[in-house]
Design a protein around this motif. Structure first.
Motif, PDB file in Angstrom:
ATOM      1  N   ASN A  70       0.810  -1.225   0.000  1.00  0.00           N
ATOM      2  CA  ASN A  70       0.000   0.000   0.000  1.00  0.00           C
ATOM      3  C   ASN A  70       0.839   1.269   0.000  1.00  0.00           C
ATOM      4  OD1 ASN A  70       0.841  -0.155   2.754  1.00  0.00           O
ATOM      5  ND2 ASN A  70      -0.857   1.199   3.322  1.00  0.00           N
ATOM      6  N   PHE A  71       2.022   1.198  -0.590  1.00  0.00           N
ATOM      7  CA  PHE A  71       2.868   2.387  -0.582  1.00  0.00           C
ATOM      8  C   PHE A  71       2.285   3.500  -1.449  1.00  0.00           C
ATOM      9  CE2 PHE A  71       4.070   0.855  -4.643  1.00  0.00           C
ATOM     10  CZ  PHE A  71       4.665   1.897  -5.324  1.00  0.00           C
ATOM     11  N   ASP A  72       1.407   3.136  -2.388  1.00  0.00           N
ATOM     12  CA  ASP A  72       0.754   4.112  -3.252  1.00  0.00           C
ATOM     13  C   ASP A  72      -0.668   3.630  -3.491  1.00  0.00           C
ATOM     14  OD1 ASP A  72       1.197   6.389  -5.537  1.00  0.00           O
ATOM     15  OD2 ASP A  72      -0.063   4.753  -6.302  1.00  0.00           O
ATOM     16  N   GLU A  73      -1.611   4.557  -3.565  1.00  0.00           N
ATOM     17  CA  GLU A  73      -3.031   4.203  -3.698  1.00  0.00           C
ATOM     18  C   GLU A  73      -3.326   3.342  -4.907  1.00  0.00           C
ATOM     19  OE1 GLU A  73      -4.759   8.113  -5.975  1.00  0.00           O
ATOM     20  OE2 GLU A  73      -4.002   8.367  -3.948  1.00  0.00           O
ATOM     21  N   GLY A  74      -2.580   3.532  -5.999  1.00  0.00           N
ATOM     22  CA  GLY A  74      -2.839   2.765  -7.208  1.00  0.00           C
ATOM     23  C   GLY A  74      -2.217   1.392  -7.215  1.00  0.00           C
ATOM     24  N   PHE A  75      -1.360   1.096  -6.231  1.00  0.00           N
ATOM     25  CA  PHE A  75      -0.624  -0.167  -6.205  1.00  0.00           C
ATOM     26  C   PHE A  75      -1.068  -1.094  -5.087  1.00  0.00           C
ATOM     27  CE2 PHE A  75       1.986   2.139  -9.054  1.00  0.00           C
ATOM     28  CZ  PHE A  75       2.790   1.231  -9.735  1.00  0.00           C
ATOM     29  N   CYS A  76      -2.210  -0.839  -4.490  1.00  0.00           N
ATOM     30  CA  CYS A  76      -2.665  -1.650  -3.360  1.00  0.00           C
ATOM     31  C   CYS A  76      -3.037  -3.065  -3.805  1.00  0.00           C
ATOM     32  CB  CYS A  76      -3.870  -1.000  -2.694  1.00  0.00           C
ATOM     33  SG  CYS A  76      -3.484   0.575  -1.905  1.00  0.00           S
ATOM     34  N   ASN A  79       5.139 -16.357  -1.321  1.00  0.00           N
ATOM     35  CA  ASN A  79       5.885 -16.575  -2.563  1.00  0.00           C
ATOM     36  C   ASN A  79       5.660 -15.448  -3.567  1.00  0.00           C
ATOM     37  OD1 ASN A  79       6.952 -19.172  -1.773  1.00  0.00           O
ATOM     38  ND2 ASN A  79       4.890 -19.994  -2.083  1.00  0.00           N
ATOM     39  N   HIS A  80       5.094 -14.356  -3.104  1.00  0.00           N
ATOM     40  CA  HIS A  80       4.823 -13.157  -3.916  1.00  0.00           C
ATOM     41  C   HIS A  80       3.785 -13.389  -5.010  1.00  0.00           C
ATOM     42  CE1 HIS A  80       7.842 -11.108  -1.699  1.00  0.00           C
ATOM     43  NE2 HIS A  80       8.884 -11.629  -2.312  1.00  0.00           N
ATOM     44  N   HIS A  81       2.894 -14.346  -4.798  1.00  0.00           N
ATOM     45  CA  HIS A  81       1.783 -14.526  -5.717  1.00  0.00           C
ATOM     46  C   HIS A  81       0.652 -13.557  -5.349  1.00  0.00           C
ATOM     47  CE1 HIS A  81       3.732 -18.448  -6.601  1.00  0.00           C
ATOM     48  NE2 HIS A  81       3.205 -18.239  -7.796  1.00  0.00           N
ATOM     49  N   TYR A  82      -0.063 -13.087  -6.385  1.00  0.00           N
ATOM     50  CA  TYR A  82      -1.177 -12.164  -6.137  1.00  0.00           C
ATOM     51  C   TYR A  82      -2.215 -12.299  -7.241  1.00  0.00           C
ATOM     52  CZ  TYR A  82      -0.121  -8.564  -9.735  1.00  0.00           C
ATOM     53  OH  TYR A  82       0.041  -7.862 -10.910  1.00  0.00           O
ATOM     54  N   ASP A  83      -3.402 -11.740  -6.998  1.00  0.00           N
ATOM     55  CA  ASP A  83      -4.482 -11.753  -7.984  1.00  0.00           C
ATOM     56  C   ASP A  83      -4.537 -10.398  -8.677  1.00  0.00           C
ATOM     57  OD1 ASP A  83      -5.912 -14.301  -7.933  1.00  0.00           O
ATOM     58  OD2 ASP A  83      -6.360 -13.817  -5.839  1.00  0.00           O
ATOM     59  N   ARG A  84      -4.230 -10.380  -9.970  1.00  0.00           N
ATOM     60  CA  ARG A  84      -4.307  -9.116 -10.727  1.00  0.00           C
ATOM     61  C   ARG A  84      -5.722  -8.546 -10.694  1.00  0.00           C
ATOM     62  NH1 ARG A  84      -2.137  -9.510 -16.700  1.00  0.00           N
ATOM     63  NH2 ARG A  84      -2.642  -7.289 -16.596  1.00  0.00           N
ATOM     64  N   GLY A  85      -6.711  -9.436 -10.787  1.00  0.00           N
ATOM     65  CA  GLY A  85      -8.093  -8.986 -10.835  1.00  0.00           C
ATOM     66  C   GLY A  85      -8.618  -8.470  -9.519  1.00  0.00           C
ATOM     67  N   ASN A  86      -7.903  -8.698  -8.434  1.00  0.00           N
ATOM     68  CA  ASN A  86      -8.307  -8.176  -7.129  1.00  0.00           C
ATOM     69  C   ASN A  86      -7.220  -7.260  -6.595  1.00  0.00           C
ATOM     70  OD1 ASN A  86     -10.004  -7.878  -4.859  1.00  0.00           O
ATOM     71  ND2 ASN A  86      -8.823  -9.393  -3.725  1.00  0.00           N
ATOM     72  N   SER A  87      -6.865  -6.288  -7.419  1.00  0.00           N
ATOM     73  CA  SER A  87      -5.827  -5.323  -7.062  1.00  0.00           C
ATOM     74  C   SER A  87      -6.262  -3.944  -7.526  1.00  0.00           C
ATOM     75  CB  SER A  87      -4.500  -5.688  -7.741  1.00  0.00           C
ATOM     76  OG  SER A  87      -4.064  -6.972  -7.365  1.00  0.00           O
ATOM     77  N   ALA A  88      -5.655  -2.925  -6.951  1.00  0.00           N
ATOM     78  CA  ALA A  88      -5.933  -1.568  -7.405  1.00  0.00           C
ATOM     79  C   ALA A  88      -5.444  -1.403  -8.842  1.00  0.00           C
ATOM     80  CB  ALA A  88      -5.273  -0.548  -6.496  1.00  0.00           C
ATOM     81  N   ARG A  89      -5.878  -0.343  -9.476  1.00  0.00           N
ATOM     82  CA  ARG A  89      -5.696  -0.153 -10.917  1.00  0.00           C
ATOM     83  C   ARG A  89      -4.265  -0.384 -11.386  1.00  0.00           C
ATOM     84  NH1 ARG A  89      -7.099   5.686 -12.589  1.00  0.00           N
ATOM     85  NH2 ARG A  89      -9.252   4.949 -12.506  1.00  0.00           N
ATOM     86  N   LEU A  90      -3.300   0.293 -10.801  1.00  0.00           N
ATOM     87  CA  LEU A  90      -1.925   0.203 -11.297  1.00  0.00           C
ATOM     88  C   LEU A  90      -1.260  -1.122 -10.915  1.00  0.00           C
ATOM     89  CD1 LEU A  90      -0.676   3.864 -10.722  1.00  0.00           C
ATOM     90  CD2 LEU A  90      -1.725   2.848 -12.756  1.00  0.00           C
ATOM     91  N   ALA A  91      -1.660  -1.682  -9.778  1.00  0.00           N
ATOM     92  CA  ALA A  91      -1.090  -2.972  -9.368  1.00  0.00           C
ATOM     93  C   ALA A  91      -1.467  -4.078 -10.341  1.00  0.00           C
ATOM     94  CB  ALA A  91      -1.558  -3.328  -7.959  1.00  0.00           C
TER      95      ALA A  91
END
Length: 440
Positions: A175-181, A187-199
């Motif tokens: 959450n260092f930036d509003e668009g990257f939340c 293992n640093h896996h994440y869901d692109r579809g459940n992320s803020a716009r820029l993330a």
């Protein structure tokens, strides 16, 4: 522009060696479809082809048809420049990390959270789809019908949308930036579809170097597209509360921000201990051992939005047949003849309302009493979720900028719908407004 170019389609105006011609962004008539720019923009950007994306968008700006897609092109350019700028971010408190999108298959959701292994779960509902387009726009001219269909007003929406939830272990919040939340696992896996716009547009992100707290279990509300917007904050994030049993499990509830001071009212209304709510800032240095991450619902909503909204309406409130005009006089984008529109509607017994003057509870109560609403397209129309079933919505668009979003959302509550265009000078024609009101 010469006489010949006036007879050519937008696609025929493009240079013969341009990459635009090979992209799936055109319709059968050779017109550039603005929304089709999203997919190539997202994929090229995620692959790091920033220069290629910029060249494509700048090339479009150089053609005569740019004015037809200017809003979309300008938004995408703005996102690209913000992304490039933020990725050059330098703060000794954060480290840069590379995230990996999840690619696992859906599992069937069941009720006992403690028994769920890591993975993505769906709670399948009957996926009945429907459209009331023919009935709702009966009597419109063939030209208007063609325009509406080109803007997907005849899209079939799902009556119920499957609830999607990701279970993750040993997670950290970005959450260092509003668009990257977003949130990622060990293992640093994440869901692109459940992320803020820029993330969702890049695999690069940042993580606070400190990790000095631990939470055993937590519910993570959906990461909205942008949490500085009332619509996204309310509908995408906070209304994520409708997805889970917040009384059976007393886990902390993590949300983005509460810029509009919505959570105190909702916590009280739903009898949730407000101390359970933690913002992303509260957990930026926290390890969450087990996270239950709920995804955003359907872009066009479903019935659950209205069912949840009714839980927030005071039982003492009953529809009072209010007629309301949602004015933009105090906003950055007022209608040019706003005062004239206000005075005209006052004479027809409309109440003039400025959303900026109302807190969330007041907006919730007001919209639950509206029988007839006239309003410009915008985030404030998120509040139609509180309107009584069968009420009327007349939506005002800038010329050529009609969008089906709130029409399709309104169908789940059987709202009667119509619309008006502003003229080229952003004035609203009062005669046309009167005709619509007289016919409803």
């Amino acid at each position: 522009m010469n006489g010949k170019s006036l007879m050519l389609t937008p696609k025929e105006l493009v240079n013969h060696n341009s990459i635009l011609l090979s992209m799936d962004i055109w319709n059968a008539e050779g017109e550039l479809v603005a929304v089709k720019l999203n997919t190539p923009f997202q994929e090229l950007t995620f692959n790091g082809d920033f220069d290629k994306v910029e060249n494509i968008l700048l090339e479009i700006k150089g053609y005569p048809f740019y004015n037809l897609v200017s809003e979309k092109v300008d938004v995408l350019l703005s996102q690209l420049y913000k992304l490039k700028k933020t990725l050059n971010f330098n703060d000794t408190n954060y480290k840069k990390v590379s995230l990996i999108p999840f690619k696992d298959k859906n599992k069937k959701f069941h009720q006992n959270l403690e028994d769920l292994e890591n993975g993505i779960y769906l709670n399948f509902f009957s996926n009945h789809r429907f459209s009331n387009f023919t009935e709702n726009f009966d009597g419109k001219s063939s030209e208007i019908i063609k325009i509406l269909k080109s803007k997907n007003f005849d899209f079939q929406v799902s009556q119920h949308f499957a609830v999607k939830m990701r279970v993750m272990s040993n997670c950290r919040i970005h959450n260092f930036d509003e668009g990257f939340c977003t949130i990622s696992d060990e293992n640093h896996h994440y869901d692109r579809g459940n992320s803020a716009r820029l993330a969702s547009l890049t695999s690069s992100n940042f993580l606070h170097k400190d990790c000095n707290k631990t939470i055993e279990n937590a519910f993570i509300l959906p990461f909205e597209h942008t949490y500085l917007n009332y619509y996204h904050n309310l509908i995408e994030c906070i209304f994520g509360l409708r997805y889970f049993d917040y009384h059976k499990y007393d886990y902390p509830i993590v949300y983005s921000k509460d810029k509009f001071n919505i959570i105190p009212f909702i916590a009280k209304k739903l009898n949730i201990d407000q101390d359970r709510f933690l913002s992303l800032d509260d957990v930026s240095t926290t390890l969450i051992k087990k996270a239950y991450c709920f995804h955003k619902g359907s872009f066009y909503w479903d019935k659950s939005i209205y069912d949840f909204a009714r839980k927030l309406i005071p039982s003492s409130v009953t529809p009072s047949r209010k007629k309301v005009y949602l004015s933009r006089l105090k906003s950055r984008r007022p209608i040019q003849n706003e005062l004239e529109v206000e005075n005209f509607l006052r004479c027809l017994n409309f109440e003039i309302v400025y959303s900026e003057d109302l807190n969330f509870e007041q907006q919730c109560n007001l919209f639950s009493e509206i029988e007839y609403l006239v309003a410009p397209h915008g985030a404030g129309l998120a509040n139609i979720c509180f309107m009584p079933e069968g009420a009327t919505l007349v939506e005002i668009f800038e010329k050529g900028m009609i969008k089906a979003d709130f029409y399709l959302r309104s169908t789940h509550n059987k709202l009667k719908y119509d619309f008006l265009f502003l003229d080229d000078n952003k004035n609203l024609d009062l005669k046309s407004l009167n005709e619509i009101i007289s016919n409803k």
